[in-house]
Design a protein around this motif. Structure first.
Motif, PDB file in Angstrom:
ATOM      1  N   ALA A  17      52.369  72.297  55.465  1.00  0.00           N
ATOM      2  CA  ALA A  17      51.034  72.566  54.245  1.00  0.00           C
ATOM      3  C   ALA A  17      51.191  73.147  53.357  1.00  0.00           C
ATOM      4  CB  ALA A  17      50.825  74.158  55.430  1.00  0.00           C
ATOM      5  N   GLU A  18      52.783  73.701  52.736  1.00  0.00           N
ATOM      6  CA  GLU A  18      53.337  74.278  51.416  1.00  0.00           C
ATOM      7  C   GLU A  18      53.215  72.695  50.788  1.00  0.00           C
ATOM      8  OE1 GLU A  18      53.376  77.092  49.793  1.00  0.00           O
ATOM      9  OE2 GLU A  18      52.596  77.847  51.804  1.00  0.00           O
ATOM     10  N   LEU A  19      54.031  71.598  51.885  1.00  0.00           N
ATOM     11  CA  LEU A  19      55.076  70.627  50.913  1.00  0.00           C
ATOM     12  C   LEU A  19      53.271  70.253  50.995  1.00  0.00           C
ATOM     13  CD1 LEU A  19      56.841  68.497  50.576  1.00  0.00           C
ATOM     14  CD2 LEU A  19      56.308  67.587  52.944  1.00  0.00           C
ATOM     15  N   PHE A  20      52.325  69.840  51.330  1.00  0.00           N
ATOM     16  CA  PHE A  20      50.881  69.178  50.534  1.00  0.00           C
ATOM     17  C   PHE A  20      50.362  69.251  49.908  1.00  0.00           C
ATOM     18  CE2 PHE A  20      52.721  66.447  55.020  1.00  0.00           C
ATOM     19  CZ  PHE A  20      52.636  65.259  54.068  1.00  0.00           C
ATOM     20  N   GLY A  21      50.133  70.637  50.525  1.00  0.00           N
ATOM     21  CA  GLY A  21      48.915  71.379  49.113  1.00  0.00           C
ATOM     22  C   GLY A  21      47.911  71.455  49.982  1.00  0.00           C
ATOM     23  N   ASP A  22      47.299  73.198  50.043  1.00  0.00           N
ATOM     24  CA  ASP A  22      46.030  73.154  51.129  1.00  0.00           C
ATOM     25  C   ASP A  22      44.673  72.216  50.282  1.00  0.00           C
ATOM     26  OD1 ASP A  22      47.292  75.033  51.988  1.00  0.00           O
ATOM     27  OD2 ASP A  22      46.991  76.820  51.857  1.00  0.00           O
ATOM     28  N   SER A  23      45.341  72.040  49.251  1.00  0.00           N
ATOM     29  CA  SER A  23      43.658  70.860  48.875  1.00  0.00           C
ATOM     30  C   SER A  23      43.886  69.862  49.294  1.00  0.00           C
ATOM     31  CB  SER A  23      44.084  70.937  47.209  1.00  0.00           C
ATOM     32  OG  SER A  23      45.124  70.799  46.629  1.00  0.00           O
TER      33      SER A  23
ATOM     34  N   GLY B 117      48.098  68.800  54.480  1.00  0.00           N
ATOM     35  CA  GLY B 117      48.114  70.083  53.971  1.00  0.00           C
ATOM     36  C   GLY B 117      46.849  71.190  54.925  1.00  0.00           C
ATOM     37  N   ALA B 118      45.838  70.995  54.054  1.00  0.00           N
ATOM     38  CA  ALA B 118      44.524  71.806  55.506  1.00  0.00           C
ATOM     39  C   ALA B 118      44.641  71.751  57.235  1.00  0.00           C
ATOM     40  CB  ALA B 118      42.958  71.338  54.782  1.00  0.00           C
ATOM     41  N   ARG B 119      44.402  70.300  56.968  1.00  0.00           N
ATOM     42  CA  ARG B 119      44.842  70.384  58.444  1.00  0.00           C
ATOM     43  C   ARG B 119      46.308  71.157  58.574  1.00  0.00           C
ATOM     44  NH1 ARG B 119      45.976  65.229  58.614  1.00  0.00           N
ATOM     45  NH2 ARG B 119      43.542  65.081  58.239  1.00  0.00           N
ATOM     46  N   MET B 120      47.209  70.816  58.517  1.00  0.00           N
ATOM     47  CA  MET B 120      48.316  71.556  58.691  1.00  0.00           C
ATOM     48  C   MET B 120      48.200  73.370  58.829  1.00  0.00           C
ATOM     49  SD  MET B 120      51.969  69.400  57.933  1.00  0.00           S
ATOM     50  CE  MET B 120      51.687  67.102  58.204  1.00  0.00           C
ATOM     51  N   ARG B 121      47.506  73.774  57.774  1.00  0.00           N
ATOM     52  CA  ARG B 121      47.687  75.109  57.330  1.00  0.00           C
ATOM     53  C   ARG B 121      46.572  75.984  58.743  1.00  0.00           C
ATOM     54  NH1 ARG B 121      50.503  78.237  54.938  1.00  0.00           N
ATOM     55  NH2 ARG B 121      50.065  77.226  52.753  1.00  0.00           N
TER      56      ARG B 121
END
Length: 233
Positions: A191-197, A201-205
């Motif tokens: 999530a940190e790597l891809f970013g929440d946007s 990243g959102a999927r991992m968060r």
């Protein structure tokens, strides 16, 4: 003895060493213990991140209540009074159930054999005879189970006797917690790597939050069960 059971003081030193990032090998060196003794101790009691000296000491007391068996047959006896054919059929179905939940087939067969034995213990030659497999297959299976804290071992003359842990459910629960903790760690990194946007990243968060919540609930349930059992003894 270097390979004997750890004392409570030694367990506290193990916990302190893990807390400052020492490896099992370094902790073993400082305690004058074999590396395998420390690595098994840590693995069977929550792993490096969740090892707690008091909990490990309590688990040892549980295991110490078992009395060394004195088998009179070349294969482990089953439940007294049970029909042998029905018992073997149940043992086979029990192993299949465990295999269906993710336990490798041979490991499941060994575990089912220990579960259905009156003594809850067996030697490698007895397992070879009962399961009709090679010694190498048994060695691999018991190594896998021991690494996860599901079985233990003790010396029986010149042989090693394998024991099913009295509180195997608790040990299996702790192993599941370790696996989920890895999911939390890696999905958080993603999530940190891809970013929440970003969709990934959102999927991992979201996944990280789910497993983090699950780990917290499971930890609380396991601790409640451990304390409940401890008060009964």
């Amino acid at each position: 003895m270097p390979g004997g059971r750890l004392t409570q003081e030694e367990r506290q030193r193990v916990a302190a060493g893990l807390a400052i990032g020492l490896s099992c090998a370094e902790i073993a060196r400082r305690l004058g213990r074999p590396g395998s003794t420390i690595s098994r101790e840590v693995a069977r009691n929550g792993g490096a991140r969740r090892y707690r000296a008091n909990q490990a000491q309590q688990a040892t007391r549980w295991r110490a209540r078992r009395r060394k068996p004195h088998p009179v047959a070349p294969v482990p006896a089953g439940t007294a009074g049970a029909d042998p054919l029905l018992q073997r059929d149940f043992e086979h179905r029990f192993a299949e159930m465990m295999a269906g939940t993710g336990v490798p087939a041979m490991m499941a067969r060994v575990l089912a054999c220990l579960f259905t034995s009156d003594t809850g213990s067996v030697t490698a030659p007895e397992l070879v005879a009962r399961l009709r497999v090679s010694p190498a297959s048994i060695s691999k299976a018991v190594g896998w189970l021991e690494q996860r804290g599901l079985i233990g071992r003790e010396r029986d003359g010149r042989q090693q006797r394998y024991l099913i842990e009295d509180h195997i459910g608790y040990q299996a629960w702790q192993t599941s917690l370790q696996s989920m903790a890895l999911w939390v760690e890696f999905t958080s990194q993603g999530a940190e790597l891809f970013g929440d946007s970003a969709p990934a990243g959102a999927r991992m968060r979201a996944t990280s939050r789910f497993f983090r919540h699950l780990v917290q609930d499971m930890n609380q349930a396991a601790e409640h069960w451990r304390q409940t059992v401890a008060t009964r003894h």
